[in-house]
Design an enzyme around this catalytic site. Structure first.
Site, PDB file in Angstrom:
ATOM      1  N   ASP A  33      48.058  25.552 125.912  1.00 27.01           N
ATOM      2  CA  ASP A  33      47.543  25.554 127.290  1.00 27.01           C
ATOM      3  C   ASP A  33      48.180  24.405 128.072  1.00 27.01           C
ATOM      4  OD1 ASP A  33      46.054  26.660 129.304  1.00 27.01           O
ATOM      5  OD2 ASP A  33      44.195  25.649 128.789  1.00 27.01           O
TER       6      ASP A  33
ATOM      7  N   ALA B 191      33.207  24.531 129.323  1.00 29.55           N
ATOM      8  CA  ALA B 191      32.610  23.202 129.183  1.00 29.55           C
ATOM      9  C   ALA B 191      32.880  22.369 130.425  1.00 29.55           C
ATOM     10  CB  ALA B 191      33.176  22.507 127.938  1.00 29.55           C
ATOM     11  N   GLN B 192      32.210  21.218 130.501  1.00 29.97           N
ATOM     12  CA  GLN B 192      32.484  20.256 131.564  1.00 29.97           C
ATOM     13  C   GLN B 192      32.652  18.873 130.955  1.00 29.97           C
ATOM     14  OE1 GLN B 192      28.808  21.375 133.656  1.00 29.97           O
ATOM     15  NE2 GLN B 192      28.220  19.213 133.651  1.00 29.97           N
TER      16      GLN B 192
END
Length: 511
Positions: A285, A134-135
């Site tokens: 993460d 994604a962005q």
């Protein structure tokens, strides 16, 4: 179903890319690599220029979004890819060219079912980050709030589906070859990787993860999770509170802003332990790019696509293992491994405790900068091989996050002693959760749940063994030999199945 020829062709293409970066050298040289895999690697690198030093991260970057995510997952498995490859893959970044804003606009309007102008008063067409899945764009809502909008890349689901299909096929073939590779359970690794990516490809689930983590960390005042804007969130679009802060990647900027880096490192360790040990739900993460220092000194996290979850019993074992290593109680750590069935029962618990002591004593009490990660990993891998320990896929994310979090804490405070930082938190939790009062409470809960099952158990017994009905039983019937017996097709079906299996096996061996 995809034909095996298609899978082999994809593997050869990917292998060609890996070969150009020298990433197949380790596979070919490893004595545990099955001959068929070694043969495929040789074909893939035929005629390619092999660099002197492998660049694993660049290779996976070139292969595309699915490979980038898979490379990040392999970074958690130094036992599978080797310590050097795992370290190189830890540096793997998923920065990719951004998709055109026209596609982003269409995706937002289609997902939220409204024109963009009715949702946001302004939006930056240039993304602040473009990752493999994604962005992210900065925007202002119609109410005037600063937000970040995360939008999935076009066709990303189809790309991942094709790659995962071949990953699963290849893992099944390799595991079926037996030997050391089977102990590492590649099929289970791919299955867990598929679960991770499924969560990332549905931004509603990522939003739910962020919301749950925010709720869990209310007691951790030094760690902040941004708020989700649910009215502007859908499967392909997620909107959340904008975070103004300094990324932990810029250490000098943190120093110039007057932040206490030692305190931040301790906050990070404590927040991770609270997530993993207390709640069993953790951000998996936690690299520097996903962590920000806020102006008031708090740490803030973003990007909740990869989350880990472990049940309470596993958390109890984890806390006892960590606390046992902290205090040098290797016997108890060994017992837990046997209780959890991580070590087969035919091994000796005392021998396993001695092996743990050999790995733990050289590093216990040392600051991170003085610990040789390579030597430690080598000791641990030797233990897993010598004691026939199978990979535990449900702990892979936890292992990865612990290594990553330790690296970030070391960047903030090179002199940090992870053991000393974690010890007070773990001691308090073990005392509260494993003391006599907690054990009595757990026993009462288990006994109450068992009693609550009794009525349902009786009903099921009554269902399967009902009382005799009103009709009398049939009288005895004579045994009569049948003149015409039904045809038995089973032998023909079995013969056909075995013939097909032999043909497929011969095809695989010849390829």
């Amino acid at each position: 179903m995809t034909h095996p020829v298609v899978h082999v062709w994809r593997l050869l293409k990917w292998g060609r890319v890996l070969a150009r970066h020298g990433a197949l050298r380790g596979i070919e040289r490893d004595p545990n690599t099955p001959p068929q895999v070694r043969r495929l690697a040789r074909i893939a690198r035929f005629g390619a220029r092999i660099p002197a030093v492998p660049t694993y991260g660049e290779a996976f970057q070139e292969l595309g979004p699915a490979a980038i995510k898979f490379g990040q997952a392999l970074a958690t498995r130094p036992d599978l890819v080797g310590a050097k490859a795992a370290n190189d893959l830890q540096l793997l970044q998923d920065n990719l060219p951004a998709a055109p804003f026209s596609q982003v606009r269409a995706a937002i309007e289609l997902s939220l079912e409204r024109p963009l102008e009715q949702i946001f008063s302004s939006i930056d067409e240039e993304p602040v980050g473009a990752a493999s899945i994604a962005q992210v764009h900065r925007a202002v809502t119609t109410e005037g709030r600063q937000v970040a909008i995360k939008v999935l890349r076009p066709n990303i689901e189809e790309d991942f589906a094709r790659a995962l299909d071949t990953y699963q096929w290849a893992a099944a073939q390799v595991e079926g070859m037996g030997g050391e590779v089977a102990r590492l359970r590649p099929r289970a690794v791919i299955a867990h990787f598929k679960q991770w990516t499924a969560r990332e490809l549905d931004l509603r689930r990522e939003a739910a993860s962020a919301s749950e983590l925010r709720q869990n960390l209310v007691a951790e005042s030094g760690f902040y999770i941004p708020e989700i804007d649910w009215s502007r969130t859908a499967r392909r679009v997620m909107t959340l509170e904008w975070i103004d802060g300094i990324k932990l990647t810029d250490r000098q900027a943190l120093i110039d802003a007057g932040h206490d880096l030692k305190a931040m490192a301790a906050t990070l360790v404590r927040a991770f332990l609270r997530q993993a040990v207390v709640d069993g739900f953790f951000h998996a993460d936690l690299h520097q790019g996903n962590l920000f220092a806020l102006p008031d000194g708090r740490l803030a996290a973003i990007d909740f696509g990869i989350m880990g979850r472990i049940d309470r019993q596993a958390r109890v074992w984890l806390a006892e293992i960590l606390y046992g290593l902290l205090t040098g109680n290797y016997r108890r750590v060994a017992e837990i491994h046997f209780e959890a069935q991580y070590v087969p029962s035919y091994h000796n618990v005392d021998e396993f405790a001695t092996a743990l002591r050999a790995a733990g004593e050289p590093i216990r009490g040392l600051p991170v900068k003085d610990i040789s990660i390579g030597q430690m990993l080598d000791s641990l891998f030797t233990i897993t091989r010598d004691f026939d320990m199978k990979t535990q896929p449900h702990l892979l994310l936890l292992q990865k996050t612990m290594v990553m979090e330790e690296g970030v804490a070391h960047t903030l405070d090179p002199d940090i002693n992870m053991w000393e930082t974690a010890e007070p938190f773990l001691r308090e939790w073990v005392r509260g959760e494993l003391g006599p009062e907690a054990q009595l409470a757990d026993r009462l809960v288990r006994d109450f749940r068992t009693l609550a099952m009794v009525p349902d158990l009786i009903r099921r017994i009554d269902y399967y063994y009902p009382a005799p009905g009103a009709a009398p039983p049939d009288p005895p019937m004579a045994d009569v030999a049948l003149v015409v017996r039904p045809r038995r097709y089973g032998s023909y079906v079995l013969t056909g199945f075995l013939s097909a299996a032999l043909g497929i096996t011969a095809t695989l061996l010849l390829t």
